[in-house]
Structures are given as C-alpha cells and as structure tokens.
Design a protein around this motif. Structure first.
Motif, mmCIF file in Angstrom:
data_model
loop_
_atom_site.group_PDB
_atom_site.id
_atom_site.type_symbol
_atom_site.label_atom_id
_atom_site.label_comp_id
_atom_site.label_asym_id
_atom_site.label_seq_id
_atom_site.Cartn_x
_atom_site.Cartn_y
_atom_site.Cartn_z
ATOM 1 N N LYS C 36 0.815 -1.211 0.000
ATOM 2 C CA LYS C 36 0.000 0.000 0.000
ATOM 3 C C LYS C 36 0.846 1.256 0.000
ATOM 4 O O LYS C 36 1.984 1.257 0.459
ATOM 5 C CB LYS C 36 -0.900 0.020 1.245
ATOM 6 C CG LYS C 36 -1.839 -1.174 1.343
ATOM 7 C CD LYS C 36 -2.827 -1.173 0.204
ATOM 8 C CE LYS C 36 -3.758 -2.360 0.243
ATOM 9 N NZ LYS C 36 -4.133 -2.794 -1.113
ATOM 10 N N LYS C 37 0.209 2.331 -0.452
ATOM 11 C CA LYS C 37 0.875 3.627 -0.407
ATOM 12 C C LYS C 37 0.149 4.504 0.599
ATOM 13 O O LYS C 37 -0.994 4.902 0.372
ATOM 14 C CB LYS C 37 0.755 4.300 -1.762
ATOM 15 C CG LYS C 37 1.826 3.960 -2.752
ATOM 16 C CD LYS C 37 1.491 4.772 -3.967
ATOM 17 C CE LYS C 37 2.481 5.033 -4.937
ATOM 18 N NZ LYS C 37 2.152 5.859 -6.038
ATOM 19 N N GLY C 38 0.798 4.769 1.700
ATOM 20 C CA GLY C 38 0.171 5.614 2.701
ATOM 21 C C GLY C 38 0.800 6.988 2.791
ATOM 22 O O GLY C 38 0.194 7.919 3.294
ATOM 23 N N CYS C 39 2.071 7.095 2.344
ATOM 24 C CA CYS C 39 2.740 8.391 2.514
ATOM 25 C C CYS C 39 3.812 8.646 1.466
ATOM 26 O O CYS C 39 4.058 9.763 1.092
ATOM 27 C CB CYS C 39 3.359 8.487 3.903
ATOM 28 S SG CYS C 39 4.744 7.353 4.164
ATOM 29 N N GLU C 40 4.496 7.620 1.031
ATOM 30 C CA GLU C 40 5.626 7.749 0.092
ATOM 31 C C GLU C 40 6.796 8.536 0.668
ATOM 32 O O GLU C 40 7.624 9.062 -0.066
ATOM 33 C CB GLU C 40 5.177 8.385 -1.231
ATOM 34 C CG GLU C 40 4.167 7.520 -1.969
ATOM 35 C CD GLU C 40 3.556 8.262 -3.135
ATOM 36 O OE1 GLU C 40 4.189 8.280 -4.202
ATOM 37 O OE2 GLU C 40 2.457 8.812 -2.976
ATOM 38 N N GLY C 42 8.289 7.204 3.766
ATOM 39 C CA GLY C 42 8.924 6.333 4.746
ATOM 40 C C GLY C 42 8.334 6.405 6.139
ATOM 41 O O GLY C 42 8.860 5.798 7.067
ATOM 42 N N ASP C 43 7.246 7.134 6.291
ATOM 43 C CA ASP C 43 6.736 7.366 7.634
ATOM 44 C C ASP C 43 5.705 6.348 8.123
ATOM 45 O O ASP C 43 5.522 6.206 9.321
ATOM 46 C CB ASP C 43 6.104 8.758 7.707
ATOM 47 C CG ASP C 43 7.154 9.848 7.627
ATOM 48 O OD1 ASP C 43 7.832 10.050 8.635
ATOM 49 O OD2 ASP C 43 7.318 10.459 6.558
ATOM 50 N N CYS C 44 4.992 5.665 7.205
ATOM 51 C CA CYS C 44 3.829 4.909 7.678
ATOM 52 C C CYS C 44 4.001 3.395 7.672
ATOM 53 O O CYS C 44 3.319 2.688 8.394
ATOM 54 C CB CYS C 44 2.597 5.294 6.874
ATOM 55 S SG CYS C 44 2.529 4.579 5.221
ATOM 56 N N GLY C 45 4.873 2.871 6.831
ATOM 57 C CA GLY C 45 5.102 1.431 6.797
ATOM 58 C C GLY C 45 4.081 0.626 6.016
ATOM 59 O O GLY C 45 4.190 -0.604 5.950
ATOM 60 N N ALA C 46 3.094 1.263 5.399
ATOM 61 C CA ALA C 46 2.069 0.519 4.657
ATOM 62 C C ALA C 46 2.661 -0.199 3.443
ATOM 63 O O ALA C 46 2.086 -1.163 2.936
ATOM 64 C CB ALA C 46 0.950 1.462 4.211
ATOM 65 N N CYS C 47 3.826 0.267 3.002
ATOM 66 C CA CYS C 47 4.444 -0.276 1.798
ATOM 67 C C CYS C 47 5.552 -1.272 2.132
ATOM 68 O O CYS C 47 6.305 -1.666 1.251
ATOM 69 C CB CYS C 47 5.039 0.866 0.989
ATOM 70 S SG CYS C 47 6.407 1.636 1.877
ATOM 71 N N ASN C 57 10.948 -0.017 3.625
ATOM 72 C CA ASN C 57 9.782 0.662 3.063
ATOM 73 C C ASN C 57 9.983 0.697 1.551
ATOM 74 O O ASN C 57 10.902 1.359 1.067
ATOM 75 C CB ASN C 57 9.678 2.094 3.593
ATOM 76 C CG ASN C 57 9.445 2.115 5.087
ATOM 77 O OD1 ASN C 57 8.641 1.351 5.612
ATOM 78 N ND2 ASN C 57 10.153 2.978 5.780
ATOM 79 N N CYS C 59 8.574 2.231 -0.641
ATOM 80 C CA CYS C 59 8.447 3.564 -1.251
ATOM 81 C C CYS C 59 9.765 4.316 -1.245
ATOM 82 O O CYS C 59 9.896 5.336 -1.911
ATOM 83 C CB CYS C 59 7.374 4.387 -0.559
ATOM 84 S SG CYS C 59 7.805 4.916 1.109
HETATM 85 S S1 FES Z 1 4.083 4.477 1.820
HETATM 86 FE FE1 FES Z 1 4.324 5.078 3.892
HETATM 87 S S2 FES Z 1 6.251 4.194 4.354
HETATM 88 FE FE2 FES Z 1 6.054 3.799 2.273
#
Ligand code: FES
Ligand code: FAD
Ligand code: FES
Lengths: 420, 293, 150
Positions: C36-40, C42-47, C57, C59
């Motif tokens: 997933k893309k949550g922020c691009e 490096g902050d959220c870890g969804a990727c 990460n 992204c």
């Molecule tokens: S999309 Fe949030 S850390 Fe990569």
C-alpha cells in the motif's frame, strides 16, 4: 449465542486483509485509466484573475484539463452551497485545487500541472476565528465571516433562567477553552475511480462513508438524474468521519465524462494534510454556577466553531453539539450562543463524535475544577449531576431510557476507583 | 532529460563515475534522497550513483587508535554491534534510537552525515565522539574532523568528485575513563526526527579531573554543533553538580534553536536544559549520586 | 532500463525509470496491490516488504537498486495455499480492522520473528514502531503476536 459471546469472532474480511487480497479503490486498475493531478497556488487567500491551461493541454499524454468552467453546477454544500468544486473567483485555503489534469500517468499529469498558469491577486488571509468575527476583518466570503442560522449570527439555545441560576449558585467559575485542529490521518488516502459509459452514465468507485449522500451531491454537481450515477462503495482504509463528503469524486466524474476514459485521483499524504477536512479547532467560553454540594445550577456558553473556508457540515455540527454541550450532566438553566465562523483554512467536518468531542474537554475540565473547589470526589460530582429519565436537554428534548448511571457505576466497579 | 543510473561495484569505480559526472546524486540507503524525489522537491536530477554494492564501505573495523565505520554501514548494523555499544556508546545509541526498523535497515551513517540535517542523530553523536570524516576522491584522501564537516543545513565540506568513505572514532588514551550520554526527545517514540538531541562525552583521569569534554547538540542551529563554550566550563576541573548547573544556566546564550513543524524554538530552549543536565550527569558519572538541590 | 529480481520466489523482469519506486513497480507493473501507499516518505510502513530478508519501506527503494535481490510481500508468505501463522492470528485477534496497514504490519512481524522467535512485548512494539495503524490502537496486534510466541 454461546458460540459468539466470549469468543473471538474474526471480522468477515480480516483474512483478506492479512493476505493482501482486499481490493481498495487505489487497487483498481482499468484499461486506459488516466491519473489526476491538480494545479494550486502557493497562498491561502487570493482573487483569481486568469487561468491559462493551453500549455498544459499540449503536453503529450494529457487527455483532459478542467477548470470551474467544466463543472455544470460548481457550488455545493450540505447546508449552504458555498463550496466550489474548482474555484472561479477566489482561492480560500492553502492547497485548494484550481485546475485538474488527467493524463496517462502521474508524472505526465504533474508535468502538465507545472505548465498551468494561474494569475491571482493575493488577499490578506484570516486564520483565527475570533479575529475573523471582528468588524473589518478580511472577508473569507463576501457578506461576512459568520455563517447564519435562519437569519441570525448565532445558534441560540435557552433553557430556564440563567441569571437566576447564577444568583442561586454558591460558586461561579468561568474559563475559556481552545482545542486544536485534528487530521483523521487514515492510512488510506482519498482515492476514487470514475468511468462513464457510452450513454454518459457514470460509475464511481470510492471509499465513502456515506454512499447515497455522495450520489446525491455528485448528481447535483453534474446536473444529472440520480439513476445515471452509480456509486460503488469500496472497502475503506479508515474513515473516522473524514470520508463523509465527496473529495476526489466530482473531479474524477467530470474528467471521465470529458475524456471517455476511466479516471483515478489519489491524494498524496501532503494533500491529505492540506486539503482534506479536519476536526474544527473551537473556542469555548464557559461560565458555570454550582452549589456547595456540587449540584450544577446554571451555565452560560459562548461557542465559536472554526468551520474553515466553507460551511460544509458546519451548521449541522453546531446544531448537533448544542444538545450535548453539557455532556451527560443535568443543568436546569442554560444560555448558549454558538457561532460558525469562516477562516482561510481547510474545511472542517465530521470526526469521531462529530463536533461533540471538543466540548467534552471543556465540560470535563470544569467538572474536575468543581470537584476541587467543593472538595468532593470527582466521581461524586459527576454522579450527583447525571442525567436521568425525564430530564430535559438544553434543546428541550425530554430524555428516556438513560443508561449513564449504570455505565458509570460499572466503570467505578471495574476500575476499582474506591480502592485506589 | 532522462535520469542516468550507475551502480558501481567498487569504490574506485564509484570515484571514476563521480569524477566524470560530478553533478550526479549519490544514493546510499535513500531514506533522505527518495522522500525528496517522491515529494517532487528535486527539480534537476541528472543521474544517480548507487553506492549499495560497494562492499569496502560496509565495514566496521577496530584499529589500535580508532574504530573505523564505513559510510555505508546501516543504522541497523550499528545498533546490533556489541563493539560499538561498548566502545562508542553514543554512536550506537543514536543509531539504535533513530527512525524505525525499516529506516534503520536502509539508512546509513554516511548518508546521515552528508545529509547534514540540523537534527541528524549520527551527526550529533559523531561530534561528541570527536570523530574524523574520511573523505576520498580520485586525487586526494583527507581526514576532516566532524566538527568542521558541516557548513550549513544540507551543506558539507565535500567537494565535487568526493565521497565520504567512512568515519574514524578515536579511542580514549590509557588511564582515561570515557563517559558517554545521549539524550533525545521526539514527537513519537518510533519514527521521528529529534526535537532536541544531545550527545556528551567526558574524559576523566584517574583523579576524576575532566581532561576533555565534548558536547554535540542538534536542532539548536542550522547544523548540528559543538557547544564549545559549555565544554570549557569543565575542562581541567573536577566534575560537579554546580558546574553542571552553570552549564545549564548558560546554554541559552550559545544556541539558536530552529523553529519547525516538530517543535517551536521556545520549546526547544526549555527542553534542552533538561536534556543537557541529564546528559552531563550521566556522562560524568554523577547521575548515580544523589542530586544536589 | 531493465531490472530483474526475485518476487516471492519467482524471477521477474521489468522495465523501469531509474527514479521509479519499488512500490509503484510492484503495484502498477506486477499487480502486487497488497503493497500500500500511505505516505511515500517512509513514515507509515504501509508499503513495507522484505528485501533480501530485511524489512524496508518499498516507497524509499528505487527500483533499479533491487536488481538481483529478492522481494517478499504478504503473498509470498502463503505456502501451498496455507497462510502464515501471522496472517492467521492477526485476523483472529482483531489485529486488523480497515486492513490498510495490515500487509506492511504482517511483514514487520515476519521480519521480527525470523530473527527473534521469542520477542518480549517491548521487542514486539519496537519491531512494529514504523508501521502506523490508525484503527486498532496496536494492542490487538501485540496480542496476536504474543499468541504466536507464547
Ligand atoms: S508508503 Fe508510507 S512508508 Fe512507504
Ligand atoms: C521515516 C524516517 C525517519 C527518520 N528518522 C530519523 C531519525 O530519527 N534521525 C535521523 O538522524 N535521521 C532520520 N531520518 C533520516 C535518514 O534516515 C537518515 O539521515 C539516514 O542516515 C540517511 O542515510 P541514507 O543512507 O538513507 O542516505 P541517502 O538518502 O542515500 O543519502 C543522503 C545524502 O547523503 C549523500 N550521501 C550518501 N552517502 C554518501 C557518501 N558515502 N558520500 C557522499 N555523499 C553521500 C546523498 O547524496 C544524499 O545527499 C529519517 C528518515 C525517514 C524517512
Ligand atoms: S487496521 Fe486500519 S490502519 Fe491498521
């Protein structure tokens, strides 16, 4: 029942989540799909003088560029139709999209966006709602910064006789509280995909918390009958109230009709912070009179809700919060004036306990102070004033089936409050 | 217009590629470079030189006088190194507590230094460690003290064609007891840039006299800095609570904290006093004693 | 440019721009939408994915740097139709609600358990500290992991 209570019942879709099979809107890829990016200006308040999209339209790979001129009914809103899909005259908050581009990929869309020319005259912004209420403050909207309630500046609620109540009180306390803006910060950024069929009917895939409401508003903006727009509500990667209103959908629908291709617009995290709705930052002045034994007698409230650049659900939020302004406590004499005020900030909207949460902080802080002044146990003060069947809310509603006492008693027991 | 990409297999090859293309961007773990690309803040990217395949730059080696850490060593490897935990506690602590597991797996100590953020965790630790930066080009090798490495936010003394090869951490002389402390606060426990970070190293002789004191601080200027004026308070004196109090009282005059989305300068001025006191107390060994009031 | 790498045990070949991020390559070119893309940023870890066994990460990983390496996503944890115990327990213990953070969370836990089969609660929390979850409050996730390691 025996199979449910006391057992862990996995959510019906949880295995799909853990194996990555859930299809969210951003996971939809349709043949020939286009991607949207938008042009913005770097200031929070401006008069738009001219929009030139010719260079953007010439970028190879760009399939469609739209401005306010392409939106059939540009202004929308739940109570007051003051919010443009794409602004024609004024930009009212930082990051507000002015022009939308659909292109074969995001890079191309960005390239085209960089070529959009927006001429504007910067206007003085106002960010603080109290400042915005002063005569002579910069006008967020022509006609003043205070939203109207049936012709009045404030939502006014009166119960009993507040001055008499203060006269009967042993103590009176008075505070001004301020809360901060909150971003929902769901993990899934706003995203929608729209496609139009040959007859012009539109299907929109979106993570909506309010599917029919979306359909209603989108049909209004497009000026089309309700049976020509289908909303497919997809799994939502977190909403918390923040996906209650259309965000990306209008633009996707219009671009899908214009280009004849499926169109996806997914917000970046930066856009989420800049342009998605937030919980409003409110100012609450609260004066409360009470007896030596902790009984609440009277309360006067002046409430200012910062609605941001547009009204959206603001008026509704104010109406909703008045009924619950005193929380689960009985106060027989109440005087309430609530203002919904425009500022040059992003629009505010529903978020978990919509518009009530802010006043809880004020209300409960005063309950603690009352406990301190009277020397009573904080729980006792609350127990003493709890609402019960037959009590009447500031908004005149007579209550029935009130369960707050049982709830609080259970909490006292479970937490071992009296053993601490 | 298209961006060039190189992935040299050796350090010499990397220097050669860079010599020919000094305007290309070096890429290590990418945890500073790539967010900027994704946020579209980089307008004129010509090419990328990926350093990740250069094994020579991934070493941690203990020498007689110093410890060498290659620029490409990740924070995760530093955090897992018993050697560094024992002999370069602050450098270890900075890597152990920065970012998130995924960021520590990718991000490198060299990238942290060259990125020259005012609050870079390794930057602050290396300042206090009295470290030297080993900088190389095809023509010259030089060792620059880290205290002279930062020029401004995001700017270092690196010249076109130069690569940071690694850092040297000097060991304490015999008969000298080195005490370390690293203090940091951020908005979140995981994943957040420091609001204030301070590293202190104090070298005491057998008599308990302070022979050297180095204080590195982050987010109090446009680069991470040494607080020399405060260090002088202690040198050639016996460490005491009253000297620490003096340093805490004077710190305001020597800092110019940054004001950003993480915290206000006002808050940073408040919090640095608390962290400085803790750091000096821990590094001097006084923390375990009863604090004077 | 062409890049070859191993995705969940199978070699793949993709044509990429040097600045393309691994997240986009996996999602747009290889159809692995679990990432997933949550922020691009490096902050959220969804990727989050495993790159040569290490949590990263995706992204922040530029696609060409993946050449010759091996990438594992949640799909790669399913062996002969059997889902991983982490995937099972997160579902059973309500360690997933909206599910958007979940694939990244699964990979972070996988990376932890690969190295440390008996983590303490503090170690579990540290291991998922780069994976933001806005729904669960983390407690249920921690309990799910503890149920595996107990
Ligand atoms: S999309 Fe949030 S850390 Fe990569
Ligand atoms: C979510 C998140 C959390 C973070 N948390 C922290 C934190 O808590 N503390 C902290 O200090 N930092 C933090 N960072 C920043 C970053 O992770 C670190 O600075 C990291 O050490 C950078 O290393 P890198 O290898 O990824 O650098 P890269 O991004 O690859 O490079 C950074 C810069 O250094 C240059 N460079 C890299 N290697 C060399 C070399 N050998 N020679 C010359 N130039 C070189 C590059 O050209 C670039 O300009 C965080 C970043 C993210 C995304
Ligand atoms: S389950 Fe929704 S963000 Fe974690």
């Amino acid at each position: 029942m025996g199979k449910v209570i006391g057992h862990r019942i996995p959510l019906y879709d949880s295995y799909r989540h853990t194996t990555g099979q859930t299809r969210y809107v951003d996971d939809i890829y349709l043949p020939g799909m286009l991607y949207v990016k938008t042009a913005k200006i770097p200031v929070p308040h401006a008069r738009i003088l001219n929009i030139d999209t010719t260079a953007a339209e010439r970028v190879a790979g760009v399939a469609g560029v739209i401005t306010h001129k392409d939106v059939p009914n540009n202004y929308w809103g739940a109570f007051v139709q003051d919010q443009p899909v794409l602004p024609d005259k004024f930009v009212r908050f930082l990051g507000q999209p002015v022009v939308a581009v659909a292109a074969v990929d995001e890079d191309t869309a960005y390239e085209a966006v960089d070529k959009v020319k927006i001429d504007y005259e910067e206007l003085t912004p106002v960010f603080d709602p109290e400042e915005a209420m002063h005569p002579g403050a910069p006008e967020v909207h022509e006609g003043g910064n205070i939203a109207k309630f049936g012709g009045y500046d404030a939502m006014m609620v009166r119960l009993g006789d507040v001055e008499k109540g203060f006269a009967e009180s042993d103590y009176i306390i008075e505070h001004k509280f301020r809360t901060a803006m909150n971003e929902h910060a769901f993990l899934e950024p706003h995203c929608s995909v729209a496609e139009a069929d040959a007859s012009g009917h539109i299907t929109i895939y979106t993570a909506s918390q309010t599917t029919s409401w979306h359909q209603f508003l989108i049909c209004g903006v497009l000026g089309v009958p309700i049976n020509t727009v289908r909303i497919v509500s997809s799994p939502t990667g977190g909403g918390f109230g923040g996906k209650s209103n259309p965000a990306t959908e209008f633009v996707c629908a219009i671009l899908a009709r214009k280009t004849g291709k499926p169109v996806k617009w997914r917000w970046t995290r930066e856009e989420e912070f800049l342009i998605s709705t937030v919980r409003s930052a409110d100012i609450m002045w609260m004066k409360t009179g009470f007896k030596k034994d902790g009984t609440l007698v009277a309360r006067k409230i002046r409430y200012i809700q910062d609605t941001g650049a547009y009204n959206d659900f603001g008026t509704y939020g104010m109406m909703k919060l008045t009924s619950q302004i005193n929380g689960p406590y009985r106060i027989p004499n109440v005087w309430f004036d609530g203002y919904v005020v425009y500022t040059n900030k992003q629009v505010t909207g529903p978020m978990r306990g919509y518009s009530i949460t802010q006043s809880v902080s004020a209300n409960e802080t005063q309950m603690e102070i009352i406990a301190e002044i009277t020397g009573l146990d904080p729980i006792e003060v609350r127990m003493k004033n709890l609402l019960q069947d037959g009590d009447i809310l500031p908004t005149q509603q007579v209550l029935e089936a009130v369960g707050v006492r049982e709830t609080l008693e259970a909490v006292i027991k479970a937490s071992g409050w009296y053993n601490k | 217009m298209s961006v060039q990409y190189y992935s040299p297999g050796s350090f010499t090859e990397a220097l050669q590629v860079l010599e020919r293309n000094s305007n290309y961007t070096l890429l290590a773990g990418g945890t500073d470079v790539v967010p900027r690309l994704n946020l579209r803040q980089v307008k004129d990217l010509q090419g990328l030189i990926y350093l990740g395949n250069i094994v020579e730059m991934k070493k941690i080696v203990e020498h007689n006088e110093h410890i060498f850490i290659g620029a490409l060593v990740t924070h995760a490897r530093i955090a897992a190194s018993e050697l560094l935990k024992q002999k370069a506690y602050n450098v270890w602590y900075a890597s152990y507590h920065m970012g998130t597991p995924a960021i520590r797996n990718a991000g490198t100590i060299g990238g942290n230094l060259v990125n020259a953020s005012p609050a870079g965790d390794s930057c602050v630790a290396l300042l206090a460690a009295g470290a030297l930066a080993s900088i190389k080009s095809l023509h010259e090798n030089r060792l620059v003290p880290v205290k002279e490495f930062f020029v401004d936010k995001g700017k270092t003394v690196l010249k076109p064609g130069e690569i940071l090869y690694g850092v040297h951490l000097p060991k304490a002389a015999t008969g000298i007891k080195k005490g370390c402390s690293y203090q940091r606060i951020g908005t979140l426990k995981g994943s957040s840039t420091a609001i204030i970070n301070i590293a202190v190293e104090i070298e005491q002789d057998t008599e308990g006299m302070c022979r050297a004191c180095r204080i590195g601080a982050g987010a109090v200027a446009s680069t991470s800095v040494r607080l020399y004026s405060l260090e002088e308070i202690f040198v050639d004196k016996k460490m005491s609570w009253s000297l620490i109090e003096q340093a805490v009282n004077e710190v305001d005059a020597y800092i110019n904290p940054i004001d950003d989305t993480y915290a206000t300068a006002w808050y940073r001025r408040k919090v640095i006093k608390v962290l400085l006191k803790r750091a000096l107390a821990e590094a001097s060994g006084l923390a375990s004693e009863q604090e004077e009031v | 440019m062409e890049v070859r790498f191993v995705l969940n045990g199978t070699e793949v070949k993709v044509d990429v721009k040097p600045t393309a991020i691994l997240t986009d390559i996996l999602r747009d070119k290889l159809g692995v939408t679990s990432v997933k893309k949550g922020c691009e940023t490096g902050d959220c870890g969804a990727c989050a994915v495993l790159l040569d066994g290490e949590l990263v990460n995706s992204c922040l990983v530029l696609a060409p740097t993946v050449a010759g390496k091996s990438v594992t996503t949640v799909e790669g944890l399913i062996v002969n139709g059997e889902i991983d115990i982490i995937q099972k327990r997160l579902a059973e213990y309500h360690g997933t609600q909206c599910g958007y953070c979940t694939p990244g969370m699964v990979m972070a836990i996988k990376a932890l358990l690969n190295k440390n089969p008996k983590p303490s609660e503090a170690e579990i929390r540290r291991a998922i500290s780069g994976n933001l979850c806005r729904c669960t409050g983390y407690q249920k996730i921690v309990e799910a992991v503890q149920s595996i390691t107990a």
